[in-house]
Scaffold this motif. Structure first.
Motif, short mmCIF file in Angstrom:
data_model
loop_
_atom_site.label_atom_id
_atom_site.label_comp_id
_atom_site.label_asym_id
_atom_site.label_seq_id
_atom_site.Cartn_x
_atom_site.Cartn_y
_atom_site.Cartn_z
N LEU A 115 0.72 -1.28 0.26
CA LEU A 115 -0.05 -0.04 0.14
C LEU A 115 0.32 1.40 0.74
CD1 LEU A 115 -2.46 1.06 0.08
CD2 LEU A 115 -2.71 1.13 2.48
N THR A 116 1.70 1.20 0.86
CA THR A 116 2.80 2.44 0.94
C THR A 116 3.57 2.64 -0.60
OG1 THR A 116 3.56 1.68 2.79
CG2 THR A 116 5.09 3.42 1.88
N SER A 117 4.10 1.32 -1.97
CA SER A 117 4.46 1.82 -3.05
C SER A 117 3.44 2.26 -4.03
CB SER A 117 4.81 0.35 -3.21
OG SER A 117 5.17 0.55 -4.34
N GLN A 118 2.36 1.89 -3.72
CA GLN A 118 1.35 2.19 -4.63
C GLN A 118 1.04 3.68 -4.25
OE1 GLN A 118 -2.91 -0.17 -3.78
NE2 GLN A 118 -3.60 1.18 -5.60
N LEU A 119 1.15 4.09 -2.99
CA LEU A 119 0.53 5.82 -2.69
C LEU A 119 1.59 6.34 -3.55
CD1 LEU A 119 -0.92 7.76 -1.08
CD2 LEU A 119 0.79 7.72 0.75
N ALA A 120 3.20 6.52 -3.42
CA ALA A 120 3.98 6.50 -4.05
C ALA A 120 4.49 6.09 -4.90
CB ALA A 120 5.12 6.14 -3.02
N GLN A 121 3.61 5.45 -5.88
CA GLN A 121 3.16 5.69 -7.34
C GLN A 121 2.66 6.19 -7.59
OE1 GLN A 121 3.12 2.10 -8.49
NE2 GLN A 121 4.89 0.69 -8.02
N GLU A 122 1.16 6.57 -7.43
CA GLU A 122 0.46 7.36 -7.20
C GLU A 122 0.68 9.12 -7.94
OE1 GLU A 122 -2.04 6.25 -9.28
OE2 GLU A 122 -1.54 4.25 -8.89
N GLN A 123 1.50 9.41 -5.86
CA GLN A 123 1.56 10.59 -5.56
C GLN A 123 2.37 10.80 -6.56
OE1 GLN A 123 2.85 10.47 -2.07
NE2 GLN A 123 1.62 10.61 -0.99
#
Length: 420
Positions: A115-123
């Motif tokens: 979830l943390t990685s997905q947030l960074a990608q979407e940011q």
């Protein structure tokens, strides 16, 4: 050698009053005959006789009848939320069972690399779309400049064509030029007007197209911003916070273990809002309802309460009902404390009441024997509300009537029974 039995013989003395024995025998025979005659007469007449000592008699009285049921119960927390994992990951607890926590305090963290990685990608994608929107805005400004330039050039060409046409017309009027030159000037003016009108319409269409493209990019940016906001909310939710101020009741998983999405983690209870959970036999399920009054016995005292919720299912022949205290909580109340609770199922005021006994079952609630002048007379009655000790008399009896409440089997369904 024995000669005879003379030595074994005993002389019998005659009684002094032989008539006394005869009189005793005659008296016994007369009493037995009288009893037999009485029993035979009663049998022939069909009269039923019952001994008084075999009966229980009660008086019909006016009063209130309360139908209640006493059940076992226990004290539970009125507010006891269970917290769940919002996403799969590894849980780390910061509290232990029994710890007191404030509302909003962090109780546990969930480590979710995915979830943390997905947030960074979407940011990162959000930043790229933001740059695209700004780049599009700059490009639109450039296109506006080009469009304005083309429109201005078309306007200049139109003005030049109009002046040339006017000069040629004056020359034609004076006979200085021939007709071919005049017509050429008119064609050039028409061509300039067409080019100008086309430049105006093209500028409008280009502007609308650029605004549409800009709006599309902005919507894409807004959509991405909402996605990032949702992911940020999910990542923020990885910090499990206390929804209420209270005490940690239990940890439902071990510390530092991987949990699946929506797994139960721990529970928190609010000890300032205690309620009573009563286990009611299913035979009373139809009479249960929200708002029923209850009396909860805590020590020697009883405290009023109200039924606030009823379980929709029956478990092991019992229905769970939640009872909330009216007013302040009793002192010394503890969670899981065992109590006795009385549920007030129904109440009839100013009615006729009779002590309950086997006569209710024997007569089906429709027959009673009223005692008058040494006889028990059969009466048809109608019963209503019943509880463990009394029964309501709807009709057939009057206040003060003495009624047989013991078993009616000795009466053999007779209309009138003599009591000895």
């Amino acid at each position: 050698m024995i000669k005879d039995t003379t030595a074994q013989d005993t002389r019998i003395t005659r009684p002094a009053f032989p008539w006394l024995r005869a009189a005793s025998i005659s008296l016994v025979l007369l009493v037995g005959a009288g009893t037999a005659i009485t029993v035979a007469a009663r049998w022939l007449s069909g009269e039923v006789v019952v001994k008084n000592e075999r009966l229980r008699i009660a008086e019909v009285r006016a009063g209130d009848l309360l139908r209640d049921v006493s059940v076992s119960s226990r004290v539970v927390a009125g507010v006891s939320p269970t917290l769940y994992a919002p996403n799969a990951g590894t849980v780390t607890f910061h509290v232990r069972p029994g710890d007191h926590v404030d509302q909003g305090a962090v109780l546990a963290n969930i480590d979710s690399p995915q979830l943390t990685s997905q947030l960074a990608q979407e940011q990162a994608k959000l930043q790229r779309l933001d740059i695209d929107v700004k780049r599009q805005a700059i490009q639109n400004q450039k296109n506006d400049l080009v469009a304005r330039k083309d429109l201005q050039q078309a306007a200049v060409a139109l003005a030049a064509a109009e002046r040339e046409h006017q000069r040629n017309k004056l020359a034609w009027d004076r006979g200085a030029i021939n007709e071919v030159d005049l017509r050429r000037a008119e064609d050039e003016l028409s061509s300039a007007r067409i080019a100008h009108d086309h430049a105006v319409e093209e500028a409008k269409l280009n502007r609308a197209s650029r605004e549409f493209e800009q709006r599309t990019r902005e919507l894409e940016l807004r959509q991405q911003a909402l996605l990032v906001e949702e992911l940020e909310r999910l990542v923020s939710g990885l910090k499990i916070r206390a929804p209420i101020a209270g005490m940690v009741a239990s940890l439902l998983v071990a510390d530092k273990t991987s949990v699946a999405d929506n797994s139960a983690l721990l529970s928190v209870v609010d000890l300032s809002q205690l309620e009573v959970e009563a286990q009611v036999p299913e035979i009373y399920a139809d009479t249960l309802g929200l708002g029923l009054s209850a009396q909860v016995k805590v020590g020697p005292a009883e405290y009023p309460g109200t039924v606030t919720s009823i379980s929709p299912e029956i478990v092991q022949g019992q229905v769970a009902a939640r009872i909330r205290f009216e007013g302040d909580l009793p002192e010394g109340l503890r969670q899981n404390q065992r109590l006795q609770t009385r549920l007030l199922l129904d109440e009839h005021r100013d009615t006729l009441v009779l002590t309950r006994g086997p006569f209710v079952q024997d007569g089906g609630g429709r027959i009673a024997y009223v005692v008058r002048d040494g006889y028990a007379e059969r009466s048809s009655i109608e019963t209503g509300l019943t509880n463990s000790s009394d029964v309501e008399i709807v009709s057939g009896l009057n206040p003060g009537d003495q009624v047989v409440i013991s078993s009616l089997e000795p009466f053999r369904n007779a209309e009138r029974v003599r009591l000895d």
